[in-house]
Design an enzyme around this catalytic site. Structure first.
Site, short mmCIF file in Angstrom:
data_model
loop_
_atom_site.label_atom_id
_atom_site.label_comp_id
_atom_site.label_asym_id
_atom_site.label_seq_id
_atom_site.Cartn_x
_atom_site.Cartn_y
_atom_site.Cartn_z
N HIS A 80 0.80 -1.23 0.00
CA HIS A 80 0.00 0.00 0.00
C HIS A 80 0.82 1.28 0.00
O HIS A 80 0.26 2.36 0.06
CB HIS A 80 -0.91 0.05 1.23
CG HIS A 80 -1.98 -0.99 1.24
ND1 HIS A 80 -3.25 -0.77 0.75
CD2 HIS A 80 -1.96 -2.26 1.67
CE1 HIS A 80 -3.97 -1.86 0.90
NE2 HIS A 80 -3.21 -2.79 1.45
N LYS A 89 -8.40 14.02 5.20
CA LYS A 89 -7.59 12.80 5.16
C LYS A 89 -6.55 12.95 6.26
O LYS A 89 -6.43 14.02 6.86
CB LYS A 89 -6.91 12.62 3.80
CG LYS A 89 -6.16 13.87 3.29
CD LYS A 89 -5.58 13.66 1.89
CE LYS A 89 -6.56 13.96 0.78
NZ LYS A 89 -6.63 12.92 -0.24
N ARG A 90 -5.80 11.87 6.55
CA ARG A 90 -4.74 12.00 7.54
C ARG A 90 -3.81 13.16 7.18
O ARG A 90 -3.56 13.41 6.00
CB ARG A 90 -3.95 10.69 7.64
CG ARG A 90 -4.71 9.58 8.32
CD ARG A 90 -5.03 9.93 9.75
NE ARG A 90 -3.83 9.96 10.55
CZ ARG A 90 -3.55 9.07 11.49
NH1 ARG A 90 -4.40 8.10 11.79
NH2 ARG A 90 -2.43 9.16 12.19
N LYS A 109 0.89 14.35 1.71
CA LYS A 109 -0.46 14.66 1.23
C LYS A 109 -0.63 16.17 1.01
O LYS A 109 -1.61 16.62 0.43
CB LYS A 109 -1.51 14.14 2.21
CG LYS A 109 -1.56 12.61 2.31
CD LYS A 109 -2.60 12.16 3.33
CE LYS A 109 -2.53 10.66 3.62
NZ LYS A 109 -3.21 9.85 2.57
N THR A 158 -8.47 6.79 -1.74
CA THR A 158 -9.81 6.22 -1.98
C THR A 158 -10.87 7.28 -1.77
O THR A 158 -11.97 7.17 -2.32
CB THR A 158 -10.07 5.02 -1.04
OG1 THR A 158 -9.60 5.35 0.26
CG2 THR A 158 -9.36 3.79 -1.55
N LYS A 192 -14.69 8.56 -3.55
CA LYS A 192 -15.92 8.87 -2.81
C LYS A 192 -16.46 10.23 -3.20
O LYS A 192 -17.67 10.40 -3.42
CB LYS A 192 -15.66 8.82 -1.29
CG LYS A 192 -15.27 7.43 -0.80
CD LYS A 192 -14.72 7.43 0.63
CE LYS A 192 -14.02 6.10 0.90
NZ LYS A 192 -13.25 6.11 2.15
C1 KOT Z 1 1.28 1.94 6.46
C2 KOT Z 1 1.78 1.64 7.71
C3 KOT Z 1 0.95 1.70 8.83
C4 KOT Z 1 -0.38 2.09 8.69
C5 KOT Z 1 -0.87 2.40 7.42
C6 KOT Z 1 -0.06 2.33 6.31
C7 KOT Z 1 -0.59 2.64 5.00
C8 KOT Z 1 -1.75 3.24 4.64
N1 KOT Z 1 0.04 2.37 3.89
N2 KOT Z 1 -0.67 2.76 2.86
N3 KOT Z 1 -1.77 3.28 3.30
C9 KOT Z 1 -2.83 3.81 2.42
O1 KOT Z 1 -3.57 2.71 1.89
C10 KOT Z 1 -4.67 3.11 1.09
C11 KOT Z 1 -5.43 1.87 0.66
O2 KOT Z 1 -4.73 1.15 -0.28
C12 KOT Z 1 -4.20 3.92 -0.11
O3 KOT Z 1 -5.33 4.39 -0.82
C13 KOT Z 1 -3.35 5.10 0.35
O4 KOT Z 1 -2.80 5.74 -0.79
C14 KOT Z 1 -2.24 4.62 1.27
O5 KOT Z 1 -1.53 5.72 1.79
#
Ligand code: KOT
Length: 841
Positions: free
Chosen positions: A374, A567-568, A573, A678, A682
């Protein structure tokens, strides 16, 4: 299916087994029964919370009936199942979703009205289930919804945190974290005290040869912690399928919480042991896209992987099949590297406990697992120190070394002249201390690795995992572009828009086949339809304005352009780019004559999102946004032309109010950093426009909806590396307009200028890693284009409708079907018969 009840007695069971309510009267009867008996309340002391509880319990009963049947049906069908391992499930509220999925929301609405309540107020009583940080956890929740809706036999496995993501308050412009204790009343979970697994930590490894000359490995004398299952029903939309989400809770094992200790006067140390065990599932780590290598986090990971694997293996063993058939029955998907130890644990179970040979076991393991990556951010890639694993999981470290040895030998055979390659692909990083690279272990232990949007999947193949493409060939790596569930993110969040769409295309079938939205396109010139479309957006903005009024205490004009970034909070970002743009706009307004100001499009800039508690720079960004808001919002020169709102405690239920109310939303990460995103999906699905970079799923959204329907800006991902290089070694100058913004901040316009120094020096002096300056011009110009476009409301609504009509691709149903076909090799269960039975009764 086996039963202990003798055949001739089953009639009584069948006669009295509950069928669940379907009418308004039946609903009221069930709800009142629960309020008066289960809750011991009455007509005279039933507040909204009690009414929520009664309603939830009534719907829960209904779900349980289908849930039990689904589990029986799935056991009976004896097909391959999918297990989704995720440390995060960001579920949000369950009641509204349950009501819509079983098709009885209107029944409940009328019933509650009879009892003196408004359904919206009742729904709002529920506490969000917030067992996740952001996109990764919410993706897991959307996946569960799709898997149930599509009738896949699929379970989620996670941790039952006592504290979910913290609640955010803003005090003096600063984020303050409040613990989120959410389990006081949770009707959606079912403790299964009979389903538990003992999980071991620490201890040592004993290797010996037994009487028959066989090598035995035993991991012994460790600390034992018990995992207890808590099950949460996951209903599908318009189907009898109710799947299971199993969450593990930790407690001291009965053996460990030793009465001997009490008797020998070690009461305190016995209690301390108990506390230590419970700590494992106590709290969700509040970091998104960041791993900090804490021992307790590793304990969480192993605890959850071990419990889940033993549960899965136990279920498989009941089928009495040969081990070689394991991966015909079981597929396990790893949501990022957090569950990578599951690979090692399955190998350990097969070799050490079940006595299989190494190679035979390893074939089973690798054909069982799939791994989803991810993120490419280096600070988020998990690495665990070898000494830490050695101490906590001594046997697992041996297995990891053995996996690595075998892998490196196979690489050496194929690339005998490439010594460097071996070092680069080794699971062990030869640093001080040595580190285990979890992503490498996940790749080696899986049969497929996927990214979450096209650009991201290309990037992992050409950057962080490129050596593995060389080793395995390109086919092991694939893309599955993320998706979202239209049930929650359209029908539930925006019921009026969903209804309008259904009225135009003839049914609600689009909620199950989102490509049917394309039937809207012929109506883009339908005047009446466009008017209703615009009215719904306006009503959603009024609703958000009311939310702002009640939570923040000031009003915003719902006729203004609503510009939203929720978002976070993270430097990549780039909320800082947004707020610098806002300041730039503020300065422009201040310098204008009253006549010039009249030509402007009024704007409300909404921000929301949590910063990780230890992420100081993200907290500084929140602070700046709030301070800018304080100044701008009360400036009489500005009035309605600009408002800056920071919404506190952004979460799933708030997103359901915010997302339908946007005119424009911001998805402006530095190109190449946001794997997918994502919320972009939405917002567009709810008729909003996007301002965005060519990053993550923005690129595919553009391809689907058309370039004329999105506001793109900024540098491309292929140019980022050169630009960064240039910042240090070229003739680097910060964008002059941005310099003016910095000067404005430094003058103290927004209070204590020192507070924001690091934000500025990061750009001016430390290389501007996220290219805020490089993209600033293009960003501001694009914002101006948006103002112009917004003035032509008719053309704007055309864009909005056209975009929604072309969003069919981004349903998580499509996404889950792709996983099922290309990675899991599973088929949906046939529920036609069950549907028929239900229709008859
Ligand atoms: C990595 C480490 C700890 C906690 C969360 C993450 C993390 C979150 N890595 N990627 N994400 C997000 O995942 C979403 C679902 O695929 C993506 O849409 C987004 O771009 C990622 O930042």
């Amino acid at each position: 299916v086996e039963s202990s009840i003798p055949e001739h007695m089953r009639e009584a069971w069948k006669k009295f087994s509950p069928k669940g309510f379907t009418t308004k009267d039946e609903f009221e009867s069930e709800a009142v029964k629960h309020i008066e008996t289960t809750l011991a309340r009455s007509l005279f002391n039933c507040d909204e919370l009690a009414a929520y509880s009664g309603t939830a319990l009534a719907f829960r009963d209904r779900l349980i009936i289908d849930w039990n049947k689904t589990q029986q049906r799935q056991s009976f069908a004896d097909q391959k199942r999918l297990y989704y391992l995720s440390l995060e499930f960001l579920m949000g509220r369950a009641l509204d979703n349950a009501m819509l999925n079983v098709g009885l929301k209107n029944v409940a609405k009328d019933g509650l009205a009879d009892l003196g309540f408004r359904i919206e107020d009742i729904i709002a009583q529920e506490h969000d289930a917030a067992l996740g940080n952001g996109g990764l956890g919410r993706l897991a929740a959307c996946f569960l919804d799709s898997m149930a809706t599509l009738n896949y036999a699929a379970w989620g496995y996670g941790l039952r945190y006592r504290y979910g993501i913290f609640k955010q308050e803003i005090q003096d412009g600063y984020q303050v974290e409040i613990p989120d204790y959410w389990l006081d009343f949770n009707p959606w979970e079912f403790p299964r005290h009979d389903v538990s697994v003992d999980v071991q930590f620490y201890g040592w490894v004993n290797k010996y040869t037994n009487d028959e000359g066989k090598q035995i490995v035993s991991w012994q004398d460790g600390e034992i912690v018990t995992a207890t299952a808590y099950d949460v029903p996951v209903p599908g939309y318009g189907t009898p399928t109710v799947n299971n989400l199993r969450l593990w809770s930790s407690k001291a094992s009965s053996g460990e919480f030793d009465f001997a200790k009490f008797n020998s006067g070690e009461y305190e140390s016995a209690v301390a042991d108990e506390q230590r065990a419970e700590t494992i599932s106590a709290v969700l780590y509040p970091n998104d896209n960041l791993e900090r290598g804490k021992e307790l986090r590793l304990k969480q990971q192993y605890f959850w992987c071990a419990a889940s694997l033993h549960d899965i293996v136990r279920r498989f063993k009941k089928s009495k099949r040969k081990w070689s058939e394991f991966s015909d029955q079981v597929a396990i998907q790893l949501n990022d590297t957090h569950p990578t130890l599951a690979i090692v644990e399955l190998q350990r179970i097969l070799v050490d406990m079940e006595g299989l040979g190494w190679d035979e076991a390893w074939t089973i393991v690798t054909s069982t697992f799939g791994y989803t990556n991810h993120t490419v951010l280096p600070e988020a890639l998990e690495k665990w120190s070898v000494p830490l694993i050695q101490n906590l999981l001594p046997r697992h470290l041996q297995i990891i070394y053995e996996i690595n040895l075998q892998f490196l030998q196979s690489v050496e055979k194929r690339f005998p002249k490439d010594r460097d390659l071996l070092g680069r692909v080794s699971i062990i990083e030869e640093s001080q201390p040595k580190m285990v690279r979890m992503a490498y272990l996940a790749i080696i232990g899986s049969h497929k690795v996927n990214g979450v949007a096209e650009l991201h999947s290309d990037l992992i193949k050409t950057t962080i995992f490129k050596d593995f493409v060389k080793v395995y060939g390109p086919d092991k790596f694939t893309n599955v572009t993320n998706g979202i569930t239209p049930r929650r993110w359209l029908h539930q969040a925006n019921p009026r828009l969903s209804e309008l769409i259904a009225s135009k295309i003839g049914s609600y079938e689009f909620l199950k086949d989102l490509t049917l939205l394309n039937k809207l396109e012929p109506f883009v010139d339908d005047k009446e339809f466009k008017k209703e479309w615009a009215e719904i957006k306006y009503a959603n903005k009024v609703r958000l304005a009311q939310h702002i009024q009640t939570t923040k205490g000031y009003s915003v004009n719902p006729k203004a352009l609503f510009d939203i970034q929720v978002k976070r909070i993270h430097e990549y970002k780039r909320q800082q780019l947004n707020i610098f743009g806002v300041i730039h706009r503020y300065m422009a307004i201040k310098s204008m004559s009253p006549e010039e100001r009249k030509k402007l499009v009024p704007r409300v800039s909404v921000f929301g999102g949590k910063a990780a508690p230890g992420y100081w720079m993200a907290k500084t960004i929140i602070h700046l946004i709030n301070k800018v808001g304080e100044v701008v919002n009360k400036d009489p020169d500005v009035g309605d032309l600009l408002k800056v709102v920071f919404l506190e405690d952004y979460n799933v239920s708030k997103a359901e109010i915010i997302v339908p109310a946007s005119d424009i939303s911001e998805h402006i990460s530095t190109a190449g950093t946001e794997a997918s995103g994502t919320s972009n999906m939405k917002f567009v699905l709810n008729g909003g426009m996007i301002i965005g970079t060519l990053d993550g799923a923005n690129i595919e959204i553009t391809r689907e909806i058309g370039e004329q329907n999105i506001f793109l800006f900024g540098n491309l991902s292929e140019d980022v590396e050169d630009l960064r290089h240039h910042h240090f070694y070229g003739d680097y100058k910060v964008n002059p307009e941005l310099v003016k913004v910095f000067d404005c901040i430094k003058k103290g316009t927004f209070g204590d200028e020192g507070a924001f120094g690091a934000l500025i020096s990061g750009i001016v002096e430390h290389g501007d890693y996220y290219l805020v300056s490089d993209d600033f011009n293009s960003y501001c110009q694009t914002q101006d284009l948006i103002d112009e476009a917004y003035k032509d409301q008719d053309a704007w609504v055309t864009k909005s409708i056209t975009s929604v009509a072309r969003m069919g691709f981004f349903t998580s149903d499509r996404c889950i079907n792709e996983y099922a076909d290309t990675i899991w090799n599973i088929e949906p269960l046939d529920v036609a018969e069950e549907k028929e039975v239900r229709a008859r009764t």
